[in-house]
Design a protein around this motif. Structure first.
Motif, mmCIF file in Angstrom:
data_model
loop_
_atom_site.group_PDB
_atom_site.id
_atom_site.type_symbol
_atom_site.label_atom_id
_atom_site.label_comp_id
_atom_site.label_asym_id
_atom_site.label_seq_id
_atom_site.Cartn_x
_atom_site.Cartn_y
_atom_site.Cartn_z
ATOM 1 N N TYR A 62 0.864 -1.343 -0.217
ATOM 2 C CA TYR A 62 0.042 -0.133 -0.040
ATOM 3 C C TYR A 62 0.945 1.249 -0.095
ATOM 4 O O TYR A 62 1.967 1.230 0.303
ATOM 5 C CB TYR A 62 -0.837 0.087 1.257
ATOM 6 N N TYR A 63 0.247 2.342 -0.367
ATOM 7 C CA TYR A 63 0.910 3.620 -0.334
ATOM 8 C C TYR A 63 1.101 4.021 1.300
ATOM 9 O O TYR A 63 0.521 3.227 2.211
ATOM 10 C CB TYR A 63 0.069 4.749 -0.652
ATOM 11 N N VAL A 64 2.132 4.947 1.624
ATOM 12 C CA VAL A 64 2.538 5.047 2.756
ATOM 13 C C VAL A 64 1.326 5.497 3.816
ATOM 14 O O VAL A 64 0.978 5.058 4.916
ATOM 15 C CB VAL A 64 3.339 6.048 3.193
ATOM 16 N N LEU A 65 0.522 6.489 3.289
ATOM 17 C CA LEU A 65 -0.690 7.020 4.235
ATOM 18 C C LEU A 65 -1.530 5.672 4.439
ATOM 19 O O LEU A 65 -2.149 5.612 5.488
ATOM 20 C CB LEU A 65 -1.567 8.201 3.265
ATOM 21 N N ALA A 66 -1.903 4.943 3.561
ATOM 22 C CA ALA A 66 -3.117 3.798 3.500
ATOM 23 C C ALA A 66 -2.420 2.827 4.310
ATOM 24 O O ALA A 66 -3.201 2.409 5.189
ATOM 25 C CB ALA A 66 -3.383 3.362 2.146
ATOM 26 N N LEU A 68 -0.391 3.544 6.989
ATOM 27 C CA LEU A 68 -0.357 3.914 8.090
ATOM 28 C C LEU A 68 -1.778 3.949 8.935
ATOM 29 O O LEU A 68 -2.115 3.344 9.967
ATOM 30 C CB LEU A 68 0.032 5.504 8.531
ATOM 31 N N LEU A 69 -2.881 4.333 8.071
ATOM 32 C CA LEU A 69 -4.236 4.062 8.334
ATOM 33 C C LEU A 69 -4.657 2.775 8.803
ATOM 34 O O LEU A 69 -5.473 2.307 9.682
ATOM 35 C CB LEU A 69 -5.221 4.758 7.345
ATOM 36 N N ILE A 70 -4.163 1.743 7.909
ATOM 37 C CA ILE A 70 -4.674 0.393 8.114
ATOM 38 C C ILE A 70 -3.976 -0.023 9.540
ATOM 39 O O ILE A 70 -4.692 -0.670 10.311
ATOM 40 C CB ILE A 70 -4.329 -0.452 6.931
ATOM 41 N N LEU A 71 -2.860 0.262 9.754
ATOM 42 C CA LEU A 71 -2.017 -0.137 10.889
ATOM 43 C C LEU A 71 -2.671 0.353 12.222
ATOM 44 O O LEU A 71 -2.964 -0.445 13.114
ATOM 45 C CB LEU A 71 -0.431 0.400 10.749
ATOM 46 N N GLY A 76 -6.257 0.236 16.753
ATOM 47 C CA GLY A 76 -7.355 0.546 17.566
ATOM 48 C C GLY A 76 -8.418 -0.652 17.771
ATOM 49 O O GLY A 76 -9.060 -0.604 18.872
ATOM 50 N N LEU A 77 -8.667 -1.469 16.750
ATOM 51 C CA LEU A 77 -9.784 -2.426 17.127
ATOM 52 C C LEU A 77 -9.323 -3.427 17.983
ATOM 53 O O LEU A 77 -10.290 -4.120 18.670
ATOM 54 C CB LEU A 77 -9.928 -2.841 15.696
ATOM 55 N N GLY A 78 -7.991 -3.577 17.893
ATOM 56 C CA GLY A 78 -7.458 -4.664 18.860
ATOM 57 C C GLY A 78 -7.773 -4.108 20.323
ATOM 58 O O GLY A 78 -8.184 -4.776 21.214
ATOM 59 N N ALA A 79 -7.519 -2.908 20.431
ATOM 60 C CA ALA A 79 -7.614 -2.297 21.906
ATOM 61 C C ALA A 79 -9.042 -2.042 22.374
ATOM 62 O O ALA A 79 -9.334 -2.315 23.350
ATOM 63 C CB ALA A 79 -7.053 -0.787 21.736
#
Length: 130
Positions: A62-66, A68-71, A76-79
């Motif tokens: 993916y592109y860097v921004l995508a 970062l958003l996926i990460l 956040g979903l795990g938390a």
């Protein structure tokens, strides 16, 4: 030989920890310190090692921004999943004289569920990578 010895040492450490659980005469300070140390190590490994590695793998697809958003989304979903699990675990009677042991039982149950949920994707990834 070196990886084998390191693996044996990790397994032996788990065995020693298991034997310590069966000792009923432990200090609550030791238990609280051990849980705090373990959670601190897990958080440090997640932040220092796993997140940068995940980001580098995501940037290959993916592109860097995508990436970062996926990460951030899945972190956040795990938390949120962990908080929800803690919220919906059965509440024990905390008004009794056994309040400390009930709370420790809840922490143990939560830790057990977290380890099981952690091991499922880890084992799947180990199987796929073979």
């Amino acid at each position: 030989m070196k990886p084998f010895l390191i693996t044996c040492m990790a397994g032996f450490s788990t065995l020693v920890g298991t034997f310590l659980i069966f000792n009923r005469h432990y200090s609550k300070k030791v238990l609280i310190s051990s849980l705090g140390f373990a959670s601190g190590v897990m958080m440090m490994i997640s932040i220092v090692d796993l997140l940068p590695t995940s980001f580098s793998f995501l940037t290959t697809s993916y592109y860097v921004l995508a990436a970062l958003l996926i990460l951030l989304l899945f972190f956040g979903l795990g938390a949120l999943f962990s908080l929800g699990l803690n919220h919906y675990l059965p509440s024990l009677d905390l008004n009794s004289s056994n309040q400390g042991n009930d709370h420790l039982y809840r922490v143990g149950l939560f830790s057990c569920l977290a380890i099981v949920l952690h091991n499922i994707p880890e084992d799947c990834s180990c199987y796929v990578s073979r």
